[in-house]
Design an enzyme around this catalytic site. Structure first.
Site, PDB file in Angstrom:
ATOM      1  N   GLU A 151       0.811  -1.219   0.000  1.00  0.00           N
ATOM      2  CA  GLU A 151       0.000   0.000   0.000  1.00  0.00           C
ATOM      3  C   GLU A 151       0.844   1.269   0.000  1.00  0.00           C
ATOM      4  O   GLU A 151       0.484   2.259   0.635  1.00  0.00           O
ATOM      5  CB  GLU A 151      -0.938   0.023   1.207  1.00  0.00           C
ATOM      6  CG  GLU A 151      -1.946  -1.106   1.228  1.00  0.00           C
ATOM      7  CD  GLU A 151      -3.057  -0.883   2.251  1.00  0.00           C
ATOM      8  OE1 GLU A 151      -2.791  -0.242   3.275  1.00  0.00           O
ATOM      9  OE2 GLU A 151      -4.172  -1.342   1.998  1.00  0.00           O
ATOM     10  N   GLU A 164      -6.972  -7.609  -0.695  1.00  0.00           N
ATOM     11  CA  GLU A 164      -7.510  -7.616   0.667  1.00  0.00           C
ATOM     12  C   GLU A 164      -8.980  -7.264   0.656  1.00  0.00           C
ATOM     13  O   GLU A 164      -9.347  -6.089   0.532  1.00  0.00           O
ATOM     14  CB  GLU A 164      -6.764  -6.602   1.550  1.00  0.00           C
ATOM     15  CG  GLU A 164      -5.334  -6.990   1.846  1.00  0.00           C
ATOM     16  CD  GLU A 164      -4.625  -5.988   2.755  1.00  0.00           C
ATOM     17  OE1 GLU A 164      -5.307  -5.257   3.515  1.00  0.00           O
ATOM     18  OE2 GLU A 164      -3.391  -5.931   2.681  1.00  0.00           O
TER      19      GLU A 164
HETATM   20  C1  GAL Z   1      -4.496  -2.725   5.042  1.00  0.00           C
HETATM   21  C2  GAL Z   1      -3.127  -3.350   5.235  1.00  0.00           C
HETATM   22  C3  GAL Z   1      -3.228  -4.657   6.015  1.00  0.00           C
HETATM   23  C4  GAL Z   1      -4.070  -4.458   7.233  1.00  0.00           C
HETATM   24  C5  GAL Z   1      -5.433  -3.922   6.822  1.00  0.00           C
HETATM   25  C6  GAL Z   1      -6.374  -3.677   7.968  1.00  0.00           C
HETATM   26  O1  GAL Z   1      -4.396  -1.402   4.727  1.00  0.00           O
HETATM   27  O2  GAL Z   1      -2.517  -3.591   4.001  1.00  0.00           O
HETATM   28  O3  GAL Z   1      -1.965  -5.086   6.357  1.00  0.00           O
HETATM   29  O4  GAL Z   1      -3.440  -3.570   8.077  1.00  0.00           O
HETATM   30  O5  GAL Z   1      -5.264  -2.699   6.198  1.00  0.00           O
HETATM   31  O6  GAL Z   1      -6.589  -4.815   8.679  1.00  0.00           O
END
Ligand code: GAL
Length: 841
Positions: A196, A265
């Site tokens: 990110e 994600e």
């Molecule tokens: C994203 C990040 C993950 C985790 C998630 C929230 O931005 O890439 O590692 O932190 O947010 O759980």
């Protein structure tokens, strides 16, 4: 005697044979090598594996957040849930705790984790980072890295780049040596560099761009033979593939037209902060986000998290992230199915996989059906597949599509694998809901505690005997290297009678970033302050009694995990940054004496930790006496210890720490994490029932208001001795009563299901028999699990009797939900009929 030529011929023949064997061997190696190796690539539509475009469903399981004995079961449940791949980050600070000293043992055995994925027949996605965020301490960066000279993270900085490259190369080489990349016949189909960075790149100016280019080149040069990803990185340098992260990614369009639409994600729930509530993301909304993503051309999707697990030891970051990292993921913290989420998604995965060819090769056409309802048709010569989405958050829709009527509830997607029948709707959950309970069948044993004070506190706070002396205040992590949560800041202040601050009303004022601050003046406890509501920068002020002559000040700064996100997060302040002042109030007048620049003594950690009071070996140490008399119930800085028998069986074990304040807990010398059951969430903002409709955010649908954020703590079976003694050790920082501490197991208490007609109901108590039917009605029943009520119409047959006959005494049962089975419910009219059932386990 053989002639020369005969010998020569024999020799030649032998050589030929050897040659033939050798070449056969080489051919076989090459053949099997090639046969085993998988070519992973991509085009604008999808990731391709051996030239075929694929629909890939993946899920995150972080290996250090469970114990290695749990991995096969977690991975198999993921496979059974319809996943193709398991994703994990790689946690740099766990593997390289000191520079060039590595640890890949126990639950850090990354190779073993990937091999476990491989033996389950799944692919793997390796997100090396090595910056990972992940609510992990310091985002995965080792603190020694920050304390290196001329260091700047995540930018064009030679020291940083050198260390990042060193660790990334180390991991890549480890994988290569074990043939774990798909290009070598292994399971790893994709890898990730950075994480990110696009979210923060603008804060780094031109150097940010140069850094991300360097990351791409460095990763590329490692020649892993499978594609590299960069998540949240618009215009990722080629050949890196950019991907999306979030609760929804249907509106995401890769900025590079030759990148497929990929989602690294999909947040299945959310994490918890101390003082926060219990987050919950409905199965309906999660399934909606997935179906929408595939409807809009997505082809790779990863659940973050599929199993969240536990932040053992001091790995929780944040700061203020709880020990549980359950995340409301499809597999709960202990590895049980989180139903209905797991099952509802499984059904969706099966359908999506059956549509793989049209979704990845088909022509796409979209039809606007009005009122935020759209149908999408994917067509190949062989097969067409369709979706109908209703993104209106309140109004259900009745639409006509290809000559048939469809009822599409608000905020839902119907999936039509052959475009002629809705086989699934994201809002119609037919999977059972499991209500997890702590097992109270066996009365847990009463623990016999011994205790001892944190032993040299008085010496520390009165004599200021530290490890280090400095002029002025220092940043906590700079001094501790994060070897401990605790750092003492101590100083002496000489006050003579003429000092202008003298008054009847004097106070100590500390400007602090310590997550918890405890203050002592002249050996007496003055008070403490904790960070609440994310106010990490605060002022502590308490009235104090000072004396003429030398005054001793001791401030104990406590860290609850280091920051893991944001531009330049690594240099954010930790500990007591000051100013620290003594303040005298004289009527209207306030006189301040700034003591920040004095000489301060620093002591890292607490004596009990340094003497490993939690270790099993320390028990026999003659100087470390534990007492079983006068067990204190509210004494800060105290150690407690008790022996216990491990609960029998295989069910996950938890320890109920209700009654305690804050601290850390060890089982047989291994830390299961920080605890803080005295920290309640606020009373407001909770709901009894959660409306899945409309956009989800981490504050929507929170539960457990006004309750401890975390009361139960996971005790992995691997930490327990089945037979014989087990020891629990607590370090209690704030003061609490250990007499209520209990070990329990986690079991499925009861199971509910609300299943639509023409579907199957499947009930299972997770390896325990179904013991009784509490409720069953086919028609238009209503209510929540635990308080179902019959409606105005009901099938003619006795539903309770039917369910009891099919299910009681069994581990699981399946029935058709139909009028044939339960009797026609005539007076229900046109409304869809459902079976509501609740059984006890
Ligand atoms: C994203 C990040 C993950 C985790 C998630 C929230 O931005 O890439 O590692 O932190 O947010 O759980």
């Amino acid at each position: 005697m053989q002639s020369f030529s005969a010998v020569e011929t024999q020799h030649k023949a032998k050589k030929m044979k050897q040659f033939n064997l050798l070449s056969l061997f080489l051919i076989l190696i090459t053949f099997f090598g090639l046969a085993n190796s998988t070519i992973v690539s991509h085009d604008e539509r999808a990731i391709t594996i051996d030239g075929q475009r694929r629909i890939l469903i993946s899920g995150s399981i972080h290996y250090p957040r469970s114990t290695s004995d749990m991995w096969p079961d977690l991975i198999n449940k993921a496979k059974d849930g319809g996943l193709d791949a398991i994703e994990t980050y790689v946690f740099w600070n766990a593997h390289e705790p000191s520079r060039r000293q590595y640890d890949f043992s126990g639950n850090l055995d990354l190779v073993r984790f990937i091999k476990t994925i491989q033996s389950a027949g799944l692919y793997s996605v390796l997100r090396i980072g090595p910056y990972v965020c992940a609510e992990w301490n310091y985002g995965g960066f080792p603190v020694w890295l920050h304390n290196m000279p001329n260091m700047k993270f995540r930018t064009i900085n030679p020291s940083f780049m050198n260390e990042m490259q060193n660790f990334t190369t180390k991991i890549v080489n480890m994988m290569k040596e074990e043939n774990l990349f798909a290009s070598q016949g292994g399971p790893i189909i994709l890898s990730q560099i950075e994480n990110e960075y696009g979210n923060v790149i603008s804060s780094y100016g031109a150097e940010g761009k140069a850094y991300i280019d360097w990351c791409a080149n460095m990763a590329n040069s490692l020649d892993i033979g499978v594609p590299w990803l960069m998540c949240q990185q618009p215009n990722a340098p080629q050949p890196m593939i950019e991907t999306c992260n979030g609760f929804y990614c249907d509106q995401y369009k890769p900025s590079n037209p030759s990148s497929p639409k990929m989602w690294t994600e999909n947040w299945t729930g959310w994490f918890k902060n101390w003082g926060g509530k219990h987050p919950y993301r409905t199965a309906e909304d999660l399934a909606f986000s997935v179906a929408r993503f595939f409807q809009t051309g997505g082809t790779f999707q990863n659940y973050y998290m599929y199993h969240g697990g536990t932040n053992f030891g001091r790995v929780a970051g944040g700061p203020y992230i709880t020990t549980s990292y359950d995340y409301d993921a499809p597999l709960d913290e202990y590895g049980n199915l989180n139903q209905p989420k797991w099952g509802h998604l499984k059904q969706l995965h099966t359908l999506l996989k059956s549509m793989e060819k049209p979704l990845t090769y088909g022509n796409i056409s979209t039809i606007d059906l009005g009122n935020s309802v759209t149908a999408t048709v994917f067509t190949t010569n062989e097969k067409s597949s369709c979706f109908i989405a209703n993104v209106n958050s309140t109004a259900d829709a009745l639409v006509n599509f290809k000559g048939k009527g469809y009822n599409v509830p608000a905020w839902s997607v119907s999936v039509l694998p052959d475009c002629d029948k809705d086989a699934y709707n994201t809002a119609r959950v037919n999977t059972q809901t499991s209500i997890i309970a702590e097992d109270s069948c066996d009365e847990p044993e009463k623990l016999k505690w011994t205790w001892r004070p944190e032993f040299t506190t008085q010496k520390t706070i009165l004599k200021s005997s530290g490890d280090l002396i400095a002029k002025g205040l220092v940043d906590q992590k700079d001094v501790t290297n994060d070897a401990s949560d605790y750092l003492w800041y101590m100083t002496r202040v000489h006050l003579d009678k003429k000092d202008p601050i003298w008054s009847r009303n004097m106070s100590l004022r500390v400007h602090s970033n310590a997550h918890v601050l405890h203050a002592y003046v002249n050996g007496k406890y003055v008070g403490h302050q904790i960070v609440r509501d994310n106010k990490f920068d605060y002022r502590f002020e308490k009235k104090v009694n000072l004396v003429h002559g030398t005054n001793h000040l001791a401030l104990l700064s406590v860290s609850v995990g280091l920051q893991n996100y944001g531009p330049f997060f690594e240099s954010g302040p930790t500990g007591i940054n000051g100013p620290v002042k003594l303040v005298g109030y004289k009527g209207e007048e306030t006189i301040e004496k700034d003591i920040s620049k004095h000489q301060w003594d620093y002591k890292i950690g607490l004596h009990g930790f340094n003497h490993k009071l939690f270790s099993i070996k320390s028990a026999g140490h003659r100087n470390l006496k534990w007492s079983n008399e006068k067990l204190p119930a509210d004494r800060m800085l105290s150690w407690y210890k008790a022996n216990f028998k491990a609960p029998l069986g295989k069910d996950p074990v938890i320890v109920d720490l209700n009654g305690l304040g804050k601290g850390e807990v060890w089982i047989n010398g291994r830390s299961i994490g920080r605890y803080w059951p005295s920290f309640n969430s606020s009373d407001d903002g909770c709901t009894n029932e959660c409306d899945y409709r409309g956009e989800y955010g981490s504050d929507k649908c929170v539960f457990m208001c006004g309750k401890p954020t975390q009361r139960w703590y996971h005790v992995p079976r691997a930490f327990l001795n089945d037979k014989g003694h087990n020891t629990i050790t607590l370090f209690e920082e704030m003061g609490g009563d250990p007499s209520m501490v209990k070990f329990k197991t986690v079991v499925t208490g009861r199971v509910c299901a609300k299943v639509h007609e023409h579907n199957k109901v499947e009930l299972s108590c997770n390896n325990r028999p179904i013991s009784a039917v509490k409720f069953a009605s086919f028609g238009n029943p209503s209510g929540l699990c635990g308080s179902f009520a019959a409606g105005t119409c009901e099938g003619a047959n006795d539903a309770v009797k039917i369910v009891a006959k099919e299910c009681v005494g069994k581990l699981n049962c399946t029935m058709n939900v139909s009028s044939h089975k339960f009797g026609s419910a005539l007076d229900c009219g046109d409304s869809p009929k459902r079976l509501f059932v609740e059984v006890e386990c």
